[in-house]
Scaffold this motif. Sequence first.
Motif, PDB file in Angstrom:
ATOM      1  N   ARG A 157     -19.684 -14.364 -16.710  1.00 16.50           N
ATOM      2  CA  ARG A 157     -19.218 -14.679 -15.043  1.00 16.50           C
ATOM      3  C   ARG A 157     -18.099 -13.791 -14.984  1.00 16.50           C
ATOM      4  O   ARG A 157     -17.785 -13.299 -14.047  1.00 16.50           O
ATOM      5  CB  ARG A 157     -18.947 -16.135 -15.245  1.00 16.50           C
ATOM      6  N   GLN A 160     -18.628 -10.347 -13.908  1.00 15.63           N
ATOM      7  CA  GLN A 160     -19.032 -10.058 -12.586  1.00 15.63           C
ATOM      8  C   GLN A 160     -17.967 -10.330 -11.698  1.00 15.63           C
ATOM      9  O   GLN A 160     -17.528  -9.611 -10.997  1.00 15.63           O
ATOM     10  CB  GLN A 160     -19.964 -11.259 -12.548  1.00 15.63           C
ATOM     11  N   ARG A 165     -20.849  -4.245 -12.516  1.00 17.57           N
ATOM     12  CA  ARG A 165     -22.183  -4.125 -11.927  1.00 17.57           C
ATOM     13  C   ARG A 165     -22.855  -3.392 -12.747  1.00 17.57           C
ATOM     14  O   ARG A 165     -22.594  -2.581 -13.527  1.00 17.57           O
ATOM     15  CB  ARG A 165     -22.196  -3.515 -10.432  1.00 17.57           C
ATOM     16  N   GLN A 192     -27.549 -14.059 -12.739  1.00 18.78           N
ATOM     17  CA  GLN A 192     -26.263 -13.617 -13.043  1.00 18.78           C
ATOM     18  C   GLN A 192     -26.124 -12.188 -12.523  1.00 18.78           C
ATOM     19  O   GLN A 192     -25.087 -11.414 -13.084  1.00 18.78           O
ATOM     20  CB  GLN A 192     -26.003 -13.393 -14.668  1.00 18.78           C
ATOM     21  N   ASN A 193     -27.057 -11.852 -11.847  1.00 21.58           N
ATOM     22  CA  ASN A 193     -26.966 -10.295 -11.326  1.00 21.58           C
ATOM     23  C   ASN A 193     -27.001  -9.314 -12.720  1.00 21.58           C
ATOM     24  O   ASN A 193     -26.347  -8.158 -12.623  1.00 21.58           O
ATOM     25  CB  ASN A 193     -25.866  -9.913 -10.485  1.00 21.58           C
TER      26      ASN A 193
END
Length: 355
Positions: A157, A160, A165, A192-193
């Motif tokens: 986390r 991010q 990215r 979580q991308n």
Amino acid sequence: MTQENSSVRTAGALKDTLGRPLANLRLSVTDRCNLRCQYCMPLEDYTWLPREELLTFEEINSLVEVFTGLGVSRIRLTGGEPLLRRDLPTLIHMLAANSGVKDLALTTNGTLLSEQAAALRAAGLGRLTISLDTLQPERFRALVRQDMHADVLRGIRAAQDAGFRGTKIDAVVIRGFNDDELADLIEFGHEQNAEVRFIEYMDVPGATQWSLKNIVSQAEMLATLERSHGPIAACASDSSAPASRFLLSDGTVFGVIASTTAPFCGRCDRSRLTADGIWYRCLYAMAGTDLRRLLRSAAPPDEIAARIADLIGSVWRVRADRGAEQRKANHARSAFVPLDALQRDPHFEMHTRGG
Ligand code: SAM
């Protein structure tokens, strides 16, 4: 030592005997790790590299300048656990200032990331790969012998939040351990991308418990995911990237690093530098090239840079290594390096060579 050194500047694109460029360097900044993953560092204690032999940040930076002068453009910091190296952002800042470095990435177990992510980003780190093999805290504890699952989740986390990215989450898939979590890990990555990549269990040096029967092959992973998610399409991939990428019908992309059943030696452009300055042109190489001795020799910095560039060039030009393919062809394979050899020379260890 600077990139203006003439021998370094004129070297041009360096290719090995199979036409593979010297493009990608994995820098192990420490052989130490705070986890004891059963597939990598299963023992409690190890023979560590002597402290006085570890390269300083200035020495690492000087070597990277030579490598970028020879065509390396992608650097990945690893270890051991790279975030255990004190003041790592200082090194990242130095490497990020090198115009030859086009991609600066770091692989971490994520346990210390929540406290360091912002500083790493501010120093110029481009990308992160975070290792996470299971979503189940109990399994994690059994695998790594530390109760730090929540720290890894916090680290993901924090990455991010710090603005990273294109983060990847890497999971080694082991039969009977986490092969029932493929869909859950992909879903978690999606939330979580981050793109999840499944790594086939490899008989890397240090993996003393490795056995063929514990491997879940790429084909088997895809078959499992097709049963739960329907047809899977292959994506076009960067030719030198280790992972093959796939697309689920809901649009989620994931990767598989099939080093064991489908090795990619033919396009391997990576080499590895240990924290004490030994350079390996293949993960499975039986010997490396000592760059530290030259680096610390008594000569003007430009001369030292030129000599190191010549040495690297002469070693790379004759490189014919296809370590993972040779391992695959060995049908009676067991652990790559026996325990007594590992204990005699820590340079055989994966955590020393840099994962
Ligand atoms: N400590 C960092 C980490 O955990 O990511 C960096 C070093 S670690 C050696 C780098 C990567 O190598 C991790 O993703 C780890 O899972 C992978 N690895 C280690 N042993 C492996 C094995 N036997 N098979 C496949 N991957 C392995």
